[in-house]
Design a protein around this motif. Sequence first.
Motif, PDB file in Angstrom:
ATOM      1  N   ARG A 175      23.344 -17.903 -35.873  1.00  0.00           N
ATOM      2  CA  ARG A 175      23.269 -16.638 -35.143  1.00  0.00           C
ATOM      3  C   ARG A 175      22.026 -15.818 -35.466  1.00  0.00           C
ATOM      4  O   ARG A 175      21.573 -15.007 -34.655  1.00  0.00           O
ATOM      5  CB  ARG A 175      24.513 -15.801 -35.430  1.00  0.00           C
ATOM      6  N   THR A 196      15.280 -10.996 -38.468  1.00  0.00           N
ATOM      7  CA  THR A 196      14.543  -9.906 -37.835  1.00  0.00           C
ATOM      8  C   THR A 196      14.672  -8.679 -38.735  1.00  0.00           C
ATOM      9  O   THR A 196      15.786  -8.275 -39.075  1.00  0.00           O
ATOM     10  CB  THR A 196      15.107  -9.565 -36.445  1.00  0.00           C
ATOM     11  N   ASP A 208      23.849  -6.747 -28.827  1.00  0.00           N
ATOM     12  CA  ASP A 208      23.288  -7.401 -27.639  1.00  0.00           C
ATOM     13  C   ASP A 208      22.928  -8.861 -27.888  1.00  0.00           C
ATOM     14  O   ASP A 208      23.067  -9.707 -27.004  1.00  0.00           O
ATOM     15  CB  ASP A 208      22.040  -6.645 -27.166  1.00  0.00           C
ATOM     16  N   SER A 209      22.439  -9.163 -29.084  1.00  0.00           N
ATOM     17  CA  SER A 209      21.929 -10.513 -29.374  1.00  0.00           C
ATOM     18  C   SER A 209      22.902 -11.391 -30.138  1.00  0.00           C
ATOM     19  O   SER A 209      22.650 -12.577 -30.320  1.00  0.00           O
ATOM     20  CB  SER A 209      20.630 -10.408 -30.181  1.00  0.00           C
ATOM     21  N   GLN A 210      24.008 -10.805 -30.601  1.00  0.00           N
ATOM     22  CA  GLN A 210      24.994 -11.521 -31.418  1.00  0.00           C
ATOM     23  C   GLN A 210      24.451 -11.931 -32.786  1.00  0.00           C
ATOM     24  O   GLN A 210      25.029 -12.783 -33.472  1.00  0.00           O
ATOM     25  CB  GLN A 210      25.513 -12.773 -30.685  1.00  0.00           C
ATOM     26  N   GLN A 211      23.335 -11.312 -33.208  1.00  0.00           N
ATOM     27  CA  GLN A 211      22.851 -11.533 -34.569  1.00  0.00           C
ATOM     28  C   GLN A 211      23.793 -10.853 -35.565  1.00  0.00           C
ATOM     29  O   GLN A 211      24.515  -9.921 -35.220  1.00  0.00           O
ATOM     30  CB  GLN A 211      21.441 -10.963 -34.736  1.00  0.00           C
ATOM     31  N   ALA A 243      20.878  -3.756 -31.275  1.00  0.00           N
ATOM     32  CA  ALA A 243      20.302  -5.087 -31.091  1.00  0.00           C
ATOM     33  C   ALA A 243      21.273  -6.174 -31.536  1.00  0.00           C
ATOM     34  O   ALA A 243      21.358  -7.235 -30.908  1.00  0.00           O
ATOM     35  CB  ALA A 243      18.993  -5.196 -31.865  1.00  0.00           C
ATOM     36  N   ILE A 301      19.802  -9.695 -38.589  1.00  0.00           N
ATOM     37  CA  ILE A 301      18.938  -8.535 -38.363  1.00  0.00           C
ATOM     38  C   ILE A 301      19.185  -7.541 -39.498  1.00  0.00           C
ATOM     39  O   ILE A 301      20.329  -7.232 -39.836  1.00  0.00           O
ATOM     40  CB  ILE A 301      19.196  -7.899 -36.980  1.00  0.00           C
TER      41      ILE A 301
END
Length: 367
Positions: free
Chosen positions: A23, A49, A91-94, A88, A26
């Motif tokens: 995944r 990230t 939205d990104s599933q991080q 984020a 972040i």
Amino acid sequence: MCSCAERGIRNAFVAKAQEMRERGVIVPSSGNMGLAAAYHSTPLGIPVTVVLPERVAPANSLRCSELGADVVHQGENIEGANYYAQKAARDSQQILLCSDDPMVMAGLGTIGVEIITQLPEADAVIVPVATGSLLAAVLVACKKLKCSCLVYGVECSKVPKMMKALQAGKPETTPIVANLAQNLNAAIVGTNAFATIKGRLDRMLLVDECYIAKAIVSMVERERLVADGAGVCSLAAVMQGLVPELRGKRVVCVISSGNIDAGRLARTIQRGLGATGRLLRFGVAVPDHPSGLEQLAKTIADEQAVMKSLVTEQMWVHSDVLVTWANIVVETADEGHSANLKDKLRELYPSTRFAMDLDNKHKVNIR
């Protein structure tokens, strides 16, 4: 690299390595957490990230990029970076990873284990506070291994988020004000950290910014170690005299962060030298003839001070046309040496105006 942040990040990465590889992670950070995440991401194959505030030092941003992390700049401070990272991640599933994560806190707790294991005679431990995760982790470890060991937290008086939380009985938002301990700048303490600390902490300390500058200088000169303002808060509290009850005790000051760029370090050293009286700035009226400045320079040299800067001004001097105003910066050995020089200058040049005197007068007036 901050070994404190590394311990927490590494533990979380290892515990959830497979999920994090799939995944990605972040990490909102003002420096330490981001650097630690970037450093450990590559060998573990975890895409990271790092979200940094827009005003973070360019060197920190570059270092995170060099270590393999994707770097995003969002928000004026860490709260802005946190807000962006949360959105984020949705939205990104991080995986959003912060210092209040239990696995991060477990890694940070190894510091407390090492302190008591290696220094079983320790009477007290003083820990810097950002979101409170480091303090909570060290508190649990130290109290578990040695219940008589005192554990204190310390933060900059300009952003007293943990002190306010303890007084209110719950985490409360605190305005972030620019200060030397910028890596402690969190608007609110972590929920998990506060739940762990509440009712167990022996004492919370607030340290003044000038003592943080003094502590940085002391670390550089006496220990040959570079630490940032957040990292030296525990030492600064001792230097400020906030813990007189620990005099004669065996005290461990956790130096939690060395994340400071060269430019900020240079400015902080100058501020620290000024706060300790080792840099003295003053203005003085001297006769406008060939020996006027010569005599002033001789006075400074006779007092064993070193002139660092001299700027003369004639155009805006509203007094005797035969007078030149000299703005001078000198370096002295310590506060006592500085006081002796000031006495000598006042004796020979009654018009002398010292910058620190003007600053103190201003502080009194605004109250």
